[in-house]
Design a protein around this motif. Structure first.
Motif, mmCIF file in Angstrom:
data_model
loop_
_atom_site.group_PDB
_atom_site.id
_atom_site.type_symbol
_atom_site.label_atom_id
_atom_site.label_comp_id
_atom_site.label_asym_id
_atom_site.label_seq_id
_atom_site.Cartn_x
_atom_site.Cartn_y
_atom_site.Cartn_z
ATOM 1 N N THR A 59 5.310 3.481 -10.487
ATOM 2 C CA THR A 59 3.910 3.792 -10.153
ATOM 3 C C THR A 59 3.094 2.566 -9.757
ATOM 4 O O THR A 59 1.873 2.578 -9.887
ATOM 5 N N THR A 60 3.737 1.516 -9.261
ATOM 6 C CA THR A 60 3.010 0.281 -8.928
ATOM 7 C C THR A 60 1.821 0.536 -8.010
ATOM 8 O O THR A 60 0.750 -0.036 -8.181
ATOM 9 N N HIS A 61 1.994 1.396 -7.020
ATOM 10 C CA HIS A 61 0.941 1.617 -6.031
ATOM 11 C C HIS A 61 0.243 2.971 -6.208
ATOM 12 O O HIS A 61 -0.510 3.395 -5.318
ATOM 13 N N ASP A 180 -2.131 -4.594 -11.013
ATOM 14 C CA ASP A 180 -3.442 -3.994 -11.256
ATOM 15 C C ASP A 180 -4.567 -4.847 -10.677
ATOM 16 O O ASP A 180 -5.569 -4.315 -10.201
ATOM 17 N N ALA A 181 -4.417 -6.175 -10.726
ATOM 18 C CA ALA A 181 -5.489 -7.037 -10.218
ATOM 19 C C ALA A 181 -5.727 -6.813 -8.720
ATOM 20 O O ALA A 181 -6.867 -6.863 -8.249
ATOM 21 N N GLN A 185 -8.303 0.190 -6.674
ATOM 22 C CA GLN A 185 -9.238 0.871 -7.572
ATOM 23 C C GLN A 185 -9.731 -0.022 -8.710
ATOM 24 O O GLN A 185 -10.572 0.416 -9.506
ATOM 25 N N THR A 186 -9.243 -1.242 -8.804
ATOM 26 C CA THR A 186 -9.719 -2.148 -9.851
ATOM 27 C C THR A 186 -11.011 -2.792 -9.374
ATOM 28 O O THR A 186 -11.022 -3.547 -8.405
ATOM 29 N N PRO A 210 -8.987 1.598 -13.900
ATOM 30 C CA PRO A 210 -8.865 3.040 -14.153
ATOM 31 C C PRO A 210 -7.449 3.524 -14.390
ATOM 32 O O PRO A 210 -7.273 4.653 -14.846
ATOM 33 N N ARG A 211 -6.463 2.707 -14.110
ATOM 34 C CA ARG A 211 -5.075 3.146 -14.341
ATOM 35 C C ARG A 211 -4.607 2.834 -15.763
ATOM 36 O O ARG A 211 -3.456 3.094 -16.100
ATOM 37 N N GLN A 212 -5.514 2.274 -16.582
ATOM 38 C CA GLN A 212 -5.149 1.992 -17.967
ATOM 39 C C GLN A 212 -6.218 2.569 -18.893
ATOM 40 O O GLN A 212 -7.315 2.937 -18.459
#
Length: 252
Positions: A59-61, A180-181, A185-186, A210-212
């Motif tokens: 799910t990296t991207h 994530d950086a 969406q970060t 938002p992914r965490q």
């Protein structure tokens, strides 16, 4: 070995892990390819490592789920925060006019951004959910500046592996990897639901990841540091949260 063949090798190895011996193999592969979290030595280290490695491979991207405006929570829960320290109160009394975000570490041009600087950059917004590990959640519109734009503006160096971010509250900090950086969406968030970001929700500046889980979105951000190692920060666990039993990686 090409990235594709490496990915296939790791994915195949993880897929083969049906038993205890398979878990050991998966753990070995995760370490070999650097897919290990900084808190991997804890009591839940194996599970944490496998979760992090599997999500980074698969799910990296991927994007965090976005919601229609009609689903924005009417009464979002801000969660409790410690009373603001004296420095924060001074900024608040001045309308945050002198609030600065410092960017340092492994960047070509260490610099700082005022809130006006950030607002003048490309704007992004998203309607996403804050999910807390304690069981509550809410949906809000978050408005801000993509972290990737700030990092590129400062000249992020290719050796960087993590971004460490610090609250004005000295013992409140966290970090994320570059997946994530650099994710679109970060956000360095300064707005919420068409208005300024309220203090109770992290205003004037909050890093929204938002992914965490929600605790990775630290409030009152004043400094971000690019680095290739987390060993020199705190106890070397990647954030202050693992020191209290939370996982460094909290992907959802």
């Amino acid at each position: 070995m090409t990235p594709i063949s490496r990915r296939k090798l790791i994915t195949s190895g993880l897929a083969a892990t049906a038993g205890v011996s398979g878990l050991a193999v998966a753990s070995h592969l995760s370490r070999r390819f650097g897919l290990i979290p900084p808190d991997c030595a804890g009591p839940y280290g194996l599970g944490t490592t496998l979760t992090y490695a599997a999500q980074r491979l698969i799910t990296t991207h991927s994007l965090a789920r976005q919601f229609p405006r009609g689903m924005i929570s009417k009464m979002p829960f801000a969660n409790a925060i410690a009373p603001p320290n004296a420095d924060f109160k001074a900024h608040q009394a001045n309308g945050f006019a002198n609030w600065k975000l410092a960017v340092d570490g492994m960047v070509a041009h260490p610099t700082s951004f005022s809130l006006s600087d950030l607002r003048s950059m490309a704007l992004s917004s998203q309607i996403t959910e804050v999910a807390c590990e304690e069981g509550w959640s809410y949906i809000a519109e978050w408005i801000g500046t993509p972290l990737i734009d700030v990092l590129h503006s400062a000249g992020i160096l290719p050796q960087s592996r993590y971004i460490v971010y610090h609250s004005i509250e000295g013992d409140w900090w966290d970090s994320i990897d570059m997946a994530d950086a650099l994710h679109p969406q970060t956000l360095l968030t300064w707005g919420m639901n068409d208005g300024d970001l309220p203090v109770s929700f992290g205003g004037p500046l909050r890093l929204r990841v938002p992914r965490q889980l929600g605790y990775k979105s630290v409030k009152f951000i004043q400094r971000i540091t690019a680095t290739d190692s987390l060993k020199g920060f705190g106890k070397g666990l990647g954030s202050s949260e693992p020191e209290f039993g939370y996982a460094w990686y909290a992907g959802i």
